[in-house]
Design a protein around this motif. Sequence first.
Motif, PDB file in Angstrom:
ATOM      1  N   ALA A  79       5.204  -1.186   2.464  1.00 56.37           N
ATOM      2  CA  ALA A  79       6.012  -2.022   3.351  1.00 56.37           C
ATOM      3  C   ALA A  79       5.159  -2.867   4.277  1.00 56.37           C
ATOM      4  O   ALA A  79       5.516  -3.999   4.613  1.00 56.37           O
ATOM      5  CB  ALA A  79       6.965  -1.154   4.168  1.00 56.37           C
ATOM      6  N   LEU A  80       4.020  -2.337   4.715  1.00 63.45           N
ATOM      7  CA  LEU A  80       3.143  -3.052   5.627  1.00 63.45           C
ATOM      8  C   LEU A  80       1.909  -3.601   4.913  1.00 63.45           C
ATOM      9  O   LEU A  80       0.870  -3.852   5.540  1.00 63.45           O
ATOM     10  CB  LEU A  80       2.726  -2.151   6.797  1.00 63.45           C
ATOM     11  CG  LEU A  80       3.836  -1.827   7.792  1.00 63.45           C
ATOM     12  CD1 LEU A  80       3.347  -0.864   8.864  1.00 63.45           C
ATOM     13  CD2 LEU A  80       4.394  -3.095   8.434  1.00 63.45           C
ATOM     14  N   GLU A  81       2.022  -3.788   3.608  1.00 71.04           N
ATOM     15  CA  GLU A  81       0.985  -4.467   2.833  1.00 71.04           C
ATOM     16  C   GLU A  81       1.534  -5.847   2.489  1.00 71.04           C
ATOM     17  O   GLU A  81       2.516  -5.968   1.760  1.00 71.04           O
ATOM     18  CB  GLU A  81       0.612  -3.660   1.603  1.00 71.04           C
ATOM     19  CG  GLU A  81      -0.057  -2.353   1.977  1.00 71.04           C
ATOM     20  CD  GLU A  81      -0.421  -1.489   0.795  1.00 71.04           C
ATOM     21  OE1 GLU A  81      -1.274  -0.589   0.969  1.00 71.04           O
ATOM     22  OE2 GLU A  81       0.144  -1.690  -0.298  1.00 71.04           O
ATOM     23  N   ILE A  82       0.907  -6.877   3.040  1.00 63.90           N
ATOM     24  CA  ILE A  82       1.492  -8.221   3.041  1.00 63.90           C
ATOM     25  C   ILE A  82       0.500  -9.240   2.498  1.00 63.90           C
ATOM     26  O   ILE A  82      -0.685  -9.218   2.854  1.00 63.90           O
ATOM     27  CB  ILE A  82       1.897  -8.638   4.479  1.00 63.90           C
ATOM     28  CG1 ILE A  82       2.550  -7.471   5.240  1.00 63.90           C
ATOM     29  CG2 ILE A  82       2.824  -9.832   4.451  1.00 63.90           C
ATOM     30  CD1 ILE A  82       2.601  -7.685   6.739  1.00 63.90           C
ATOM     31  N   ALA A  83       0.973 -10.131   1.662  1.00 64.11           N
ATOM     32  CA  ALA A  83       0.165 -11.253   1.176  1.00 64.11           C
ATOM     33  C   ALA A  83       0.774 -12.551   1.693  1.00 64.11           C
ATOM     34  O   ALA A  83       1.985 -12.650   1.888  1.00 64.11           O
ATOM     35  CB  ALA A  83       0.119 -11.266  -0.351  1.00 64.11           C
ATOM     36  N   ILE A  84      -0.078 -13.538   1.911  1.00 66.05           N
ATOM     37  CA  ILE A  84       0.376 -14.854   2.351  1.00 66.05           C
ATOM     38  C   ILE A  84       0.456 -15.756   1.120  1.00 66.05           C
ATOM     39  O   ILE A  84      -0.552 -15.966   0.441  1.00 66.05           O
ATOM     40  CB  ILE A  84      -0.582 -15.469   3.390  1.00 66.05           C
ATOM     41  CG1 ILE A  84      -0.766 -14.519   4.578  1.00 66.05           C
ATOM     42  CG2 ILE A  84      -0.054 -16.817   3.872  1.00 66.05           C
ATOM     43  CD1 ILE A  84      -1.842 -14.974   5.561  1.00 66.05           C
ATOM     44  N   GLY A  85       1.636 -16.278   0.842  1.00 62.82           N
ATOM     45  CA  GLY A  85       1.824 -17.115  -0.333  1.00 62.82           C
ATOM     46  C   GLY A  85       1.487 -18.568  -0.069  1.00 62.82           C
ATOM     47  O   GLY A  85       2.305 -19.464  -0.318  1.00 62.82           O
ATOM     48  N   GLY A  86       0.308 -18.824   0.442  1.00 63.70           N
ATOM     49  CA  GLY A  86      -0.111 -20.182   0.783  1.00 63.70           C
ATOM     50  C   GLY A  86      -1.185 -20.150   1.845  1.00 63.70           C
ATOM     51  O   GLY A  86      -1.958 -19.189   1.945  1.00 63.70           O
ATOM     52  N   LEU A 222       5.518 -15.018   3.536  1.00 63.53           N
ATOM     53  CA  LEU A 222       4.917 -13.697   3.335  1.00 63.53           C
ATOM     54  C   LEU A 222       5.551 -12.975   2.151  1.00 63.53           C
ATOM     55  O   LEU A 222       6.731 -13.143   1.864  1.00 63.53           O
ATOM     56  CB  LEU A 222       5.065 -12.852   4.601  1.00 63.53           C
ATOM     57  CG  LEU A 222       4.473 -13.432   5.887  1.00 63.53           C
ATOM     58  CD1 LEU A 222       4.562 -12.406   7.011  1.00 63.53           C
ATOM     59  CD2 LEU A 222       3.030 -13.880   5.681  1.00 63.53           C
ATOM     60  N   MET A 223       4.727 -12.182   1.470  1.00 64.44           N
ATOM     61  CA  MET A 223       5.191 -11.355   0.357  1.00 64.44           C
ATOM     62  C   MET A 223       4.903  -9.909   0.695  1.00 64.44           C
ATOM     63  O   MET A 223       3.758  -9.452   0.622  1.00 64.44           O
ATOM     64  CB  MET A 223       4.486 -11.771  -0.939  1.00 64.44           C
ATOM     65  CG  MET A 223       4.841 -13.173  -1.412  1.00 64.44           C
ATOM     66  SD  MET A 223       3.939 -13.657  -2.913  1.00 64.44           S
ATOM     67  CE  MET A 223       2.325 -14.018  -2.206  1.00 64.44           C
ATOM     68  N   SER A 224       5.950  -9.187   1.109  1.00 60.54           N
ATOM     69  CA  SER A 224       5.800  -7.780   1.465  1.00 60.54           C
ATOM     70  C   SER A 224       5.631  -6.945   0.201  1.00 60.54           C
ATOM     71  O   SER A 224       6.178  -7.260  -0.855  1.00 60.54           O
ATOM     72  CB  SER A 224       7.024  -7.302   2.244  1.00 60.54           C
ATOM     73  OG  SER A 224       6.876  -5.947   2.608  1.00 60.54           O
TER      74      SER A 224
END
Length: 270
Positions: A79-86, A222-224
Amino acid sequence: MSFYTSLNGLKNAQTDLGVISHNIANVETYGFKSSSTQFSDIVVNSAQSNPKLTQGLGATVTAIEQNFKLGPTEQTGGALEIAIGGDGFFTKVGGASGETMYTRNGKFQMDASGNIHDGSDNRLQVFPTDAAGNVTSTTPVSAQIPLTNGSGSEFVSVTVSENGNINAGYADGTVDVIGKVALASFASPTGLKQTGASNWQSSGLSGAAKMGEPGVGLYGGLMSGSLERSNVDIAEELVGLITAQRNFQANAKAIDTATQISQTVINLRT
């Protein structure tokens, strides 16, 4: 002269080998950005020099340039692992040092006090919001999830929305927005200072950070449940490794040849 020219070549090839090795070593490091070595030739002239007889003095390293292209995204489910899609960087502040740092590695966790951090007590920065998730201040603060809500119900879950809202769920079924993830951008990201652990700090070359919301303007959503992997292209790095090795060998051979010529001159008999 040829000794020193080739010696510079050896040093440059060694620097290139070091940069490539560092890239390869971090092929599995989340949020890592590869670097490449930039060279330029050295030429010394005077006003009286004949340009047709100018002899170069080798090459020098002008920069170790960072490559901020996006790395592949890996689904993890956290849940708290996040990627930025840009574009954009997560902003963190050291819990003890107070230093501000930036990263593309969105692997966060929550401690016993509700602070969201990266495992080293560097705390994720968010914009304060109202109950509806609207930003109430453009000054980021450290993200902290209350362990109980206003009615005394205990915290049970957390989710991160694409727009950056961090939603805390409680045992009574209510969901509170505790802040919106703050992203940073820079006029010249290649000027950011590397500090290790996929972290950067701003410098005079990068310019000051410009803060914004995920999914707004140039900032990616963000991509959770996902993490951005290293952007190292292992095939490209291995080819570069072979090239740097050949450059090193060629400069070493040039030194060996110059040594043989010098020895021949010394051994001349009249």
